[in-house]
Design an enzyme around this catalytic site. Structure first.
Site, PDB file in Angstrom:
ATOM      1  N   ASP A  24       0.749  -1.487   0.060  1.00  0.00           N
ATOM      2  CA  ASP A  24      -0.030   0.067  -0.083  1.00  0.00           C
ATOM      3  C   ASP A  24       0.918   1.317  -0.104  1.00  0.00           C
ATOM      4  O   ASP A  24       0.418   2.201   0.770  1.00  0.00           O
ATOM      5  CB  ASP A  24      -0.979   0.004   1.398  1.00  0.00           C
ATOM      6  CG  ASP A  24      -1.815  -1.131   1.314  1.00  0.00           C
ATOM      7  OD1 ASP A  24      -1.917  -1.853   0.201  1.00  0.00           O
ATOM      8  OD2 ASP A  24      -2.901  -1.284   2.215  1.00  0.00           O
ATOM      9  N   GLU A  72      -4.492  -0.750  -1.565  1.00  0.00           N
ATOM     10  CA  GLU A  72      -5.971  -0.862  -0.831  1.00  0.00           C
ATOM     11  C   GLU A  72      -6.870  -0.023  -1.679  1.00  0.00           C
ATOM     12  O   GLU A  72      -6.674   1.297  -1.959  1.00  0.00           O
ATOM     13  CB  GLU A  72      -5.764  -0.472   0.641  1.00  0.00           C
ATOM     14  CG  GLU A  72      -7.231  -0.294   1.338  1.00  0.00           C
ATOM     15  CD  GLU A  72      -7.311   0.063   2.745  1.00  0.00           C
ATOM     16  OE1 GLU A  72      -6.229   0.183   3.239  1.00  0.00           O
ATOM     17  OE2 GLU A  72      -8.102  -0.095   3.386  1.00  0.00           O
ATOM     18  N   LYS A 129      -6.694  -4.963  -3.482  1.00  0.00           N
ATOM     19  CA  LYS A 129      -7.401  -5.511  -2.012  1.00  0.00           C
ATOM     20  C   LYS A 129      -8.394  -4.681  -1.615  1.00  0.00           C
ATOM     21  O   LYS A 129      -8.033  -3.421  -1.525  1.00  0.00           O
ATOM     22  CB  LYS A 129      -6.037  -6.007  -0.869  1.00  0.00           C
ATOM     23  CG  LYS A 129      -5.293  -4.878  -0.565  1.00  0.00           C
ATOM     24  CD  LYS A 129      -4.517  -5.389   0.602  1.00  0.00           C
ATOM     25  CE  LYS A 129      -3.605  -4.370   1.059  1.00  0.00           C
ATOM     26  NZ  LYS A 129      -4.118  -3.485   2.277  1.00  0.00           N
ATOM     27  N   LYS A 132      -7.826  -4.771   4.810  1.00  0.00           N
ATOM     28  CA  LYS A 132      -6.429  -4.340   5.265  1.00  0.00           C
ATOM     29  C   LYS A 132      -5.649  -5.603   4.984  1.00  0.00           C
ATOM     30  O   LYS A 132      -4.335  -5.374   4.622  1.00  0.00           O
ATOM     31  CB  LYS A 132      -6.580  -4.459   6.964  1.00  0.00           C
ATOM     32  CG  LYS A 132      -7.534  -3.245   7.227  1.00  0.00           C
ATOM     33  CD  LYS A 132      -7.429  -1.937   6.591  1.00  0.00           C
ATOM     34  CE  LYS A 132      -8.312  -0.788   7.260  1.00  0.00           C
ATOM     35  NZ  LYS A 132      -8.497   0.400   6.243  1.00  0.00           N
ATOM     36  N   VAL A 157       3.025   0.213   4.170  1.00  0.00           N
ATOM     37  CA  VAL A 157       2.285   1.048   5.280  1.00  0.00           C
ATOM     38  C   VAL A 157       0.902   0.555   5.323  1.00  0.00           C
ATOM     39  O   VAL A 157       0.420   0.003   4.531  1.00  0.00           O
ATOM     40  CB  VAL A 157       2.251   2.353   4.974  1.00  0.00           C
ATOM     41  CG1 VAL A 157       3.834   3.080   4.845  1.00  0.00           C
ATOM     42  CG2 VAL A 157       1.489   2.829   3.545  1.00  0.00           C
ATOM     43  N   THR A 158       0.315   0.590   6.486  1.00  0.00           N
ATOM     44  CA  THR A 158       0.919   1.310   7.788  1.00  0.00           C
ATOM     45  C   THR A 158       1.230   0.167   8.550  1.00  0.00           C
ATOM     46  O   THR A 158       0.733  -1.021   8.546  1.00  0.00           O
ATOM     47  CB  THR A 158      -0.106   2.220   8.543  1.00  0.00           C
ATOM     48  OG1 THR A 158      -0.976   1.475   8.898  1.00  0.00           O
ATOM     49  CG2 THR A 158      -0.420   3.347   7.937  1.00  0.00           C
ATOM     50  N   CYS A 162      -2.377  -2.443   7.739  1.00  0.00           N
ATOM     51  CA  CYS A 162      -2.251  -3.575   6.761  1.00  0.00           C
ATOM     52  C   CYS A 162      -1.055  -4.293   6.947  1.00  0.00           C
ATOM     53  O   CYS A 162      -1.099  -5.343   6.526  1.00  0.00           O
ATOM     54  CB  CYS A 162      -2.244  -2.456   5.359  1.00  0.00           C
ATOM     55  SG  CYS A 162      -3.897  -1.910   5.206  1.00  0.00           S
ATOM     56  N   GLN A 202       7.949 -13.234  22.072  1.00  0.00           N
ATOM     57  CA  GLN A 202       7.909 -14.658  22.355  1.00  0.00           C
ATOM     58  C   GLN A 202       8.388 -15.774  21.314  1.00  0.00           C
ATOM     59  O   GLN A 202       7.836 -16.585  20.726  1.00  0.00           O
ATOM     60  CB  GLN A 202       5.950 -14.886  22.220  1.00  0.00           C
ATOM     61  CG  GLN A 202       5.483 -14.216  23.165  1.00  0.00           C
ATOM     62  CD  GLN A 202       3.895 -14.247  23.273  1.00  0.00           C
ATOM     63  OE1 GLN A 202       3.364 -15.475  23.580  1.00  0.00           O
ATOM     64  NE2 GLN A 202       3.158 -13.489  22.826  1.00  0.00           N
TER      65      GLN A 202
HETATM   66  C1  C5J Z   1      -3.202   0.905   5.430  1.00  0.00           C
HETATM   67  C2  C5J Z   1      -4.890   1.867   6.601  1.00  0.00           C
HETATM   68  N1  C5J Z   1      -2.793   0.449   4.225  1.00  0.00           N
HETATM   69  N2  C5J Z   1      -4.135   2.320   7.627  1.00  0.00           N
HETATM   70  N3  C5J Z   1      -4.640   1.412   5.505  1.00  0.00           N
HETATM   71  O1  C5J Z   1      -2.701   0.555   6.312  1.00  0.00           O
HETATM   72  O2  C5J Z   1      -6.271   2.362   6.568  1.00  0.00           O
END
Ligand code: C5J
Length: 231
Positions: A24, A72, A129, A132, A157-158, A162, A202
């Site tokens: 993204d 996205e 997509k 997320k 990102v972010t 995602c 972990q």
């Molecule tokens: C992504 C969002 N790509 N933060 N989208 O993380 O809405």
């Protein structure tokens, strides 16, 4: 076989069975004047990962890894956008509304495109997509299985949205995930740090966390370090 320095420990990676997934890196999230900025976010926190991502992309391409990009976004008629997702933003800043770079999160609009410095090369798949996670309602899993991919290097990102959702999905599908921490970005530094810590906690509950310099050293052992790769 490349051995990548990472947390919680070094990870051996068969480069013939590895792929780089860049998530993204779209203009609307990263550029001033885009949707992310219109929501009041400091987009420079995301824009600063473009140079490290480019160094990572160059290394992955040079080492012959499969490279896959995601975006996205939704169909122009919004038929794949759940109402619950659309209604979460304030009126005027909702998916499909006119934004500074075209209709917000709509495929084909300027803001939906990947930033020019990270533009996919011909032959590199781009996964569109609606959610997320990059596996949800996409053919990513099929593509990875067909290529015999076992290890995913993940950037984009972010970090906590995602990237994290995708890493969790990949982990449950039996893939080894190496999150390249300095090639991921968030509008919220504390979420970025926590999200990375959660991956490698972990004993590596979701995978490994590395950085672009370590990945480049492993993939291209004879290359000299360069600006943008964190060294
Ligand atoms: C992504 C969002 N790509 N933060 N989208 O993380 O809405």
């Amino acid at each position: 076989m490349a051995v990548i320095d990472a947390r919680p420990g070094p990870i051996a990676c068969d480069t013939g069975r590895a792929a780089l997934l860049v998530i993204d890196m779209q203009r609307d999230f990263l550029e001033p004047g885009g949707f992310g900025a219109a929501l009041g976010n400091d987009v420079s926190r995301l824009a600063r990962v473009v140079a490290p991502c480019r160094a990572l992309l160059d290394a992955a391409r040079a080492a012959g890894l499969a490279v896959i990009h995601t975006r996205e976004g939704h169909r122009p008629d919004l038929s794949d956008a759940p109402r619950a997702k659309v209604e979460r933003s304030p009126p005027g800043l909702r998916i499909g509304d006119p934004g500074p770079m075209g209709r917000i999160l709509i495929r084909g609009e300027p803001g939906h495109e990947i930033v020019p410095d990270l533009a996919p090369l011909p032959g590199e798949p781009v996964i569109d997509k609606p959610g997320k996670g990059a596996f949800y309602q996409t053919d990513l899993e099929l593509m990875l299985r067909n290529r015999g991919v076992e290890t995913l290097l993940v950037a984009g990102v972010t970090t906590e949205v995602c990237v994290h959702t995708t890493v969790r999905e990949a982990n449950d599908r039996g893939l080894r995930c190496i999150v390249v921490g300095d090639c991921c970005g968030s509008y919220f530094p504390e979420f970025h740090a926590a999200a990375l810590a959660m991956v490698s906690a972990q004993g590596g509950i979701f995978g490994w966390v590395s950085d672009v310099a370590a990945v480049r050293r492993a993939l291209l052992p004879s290359a000299t370090p360069r600006t943008g790769d964190g060294t």
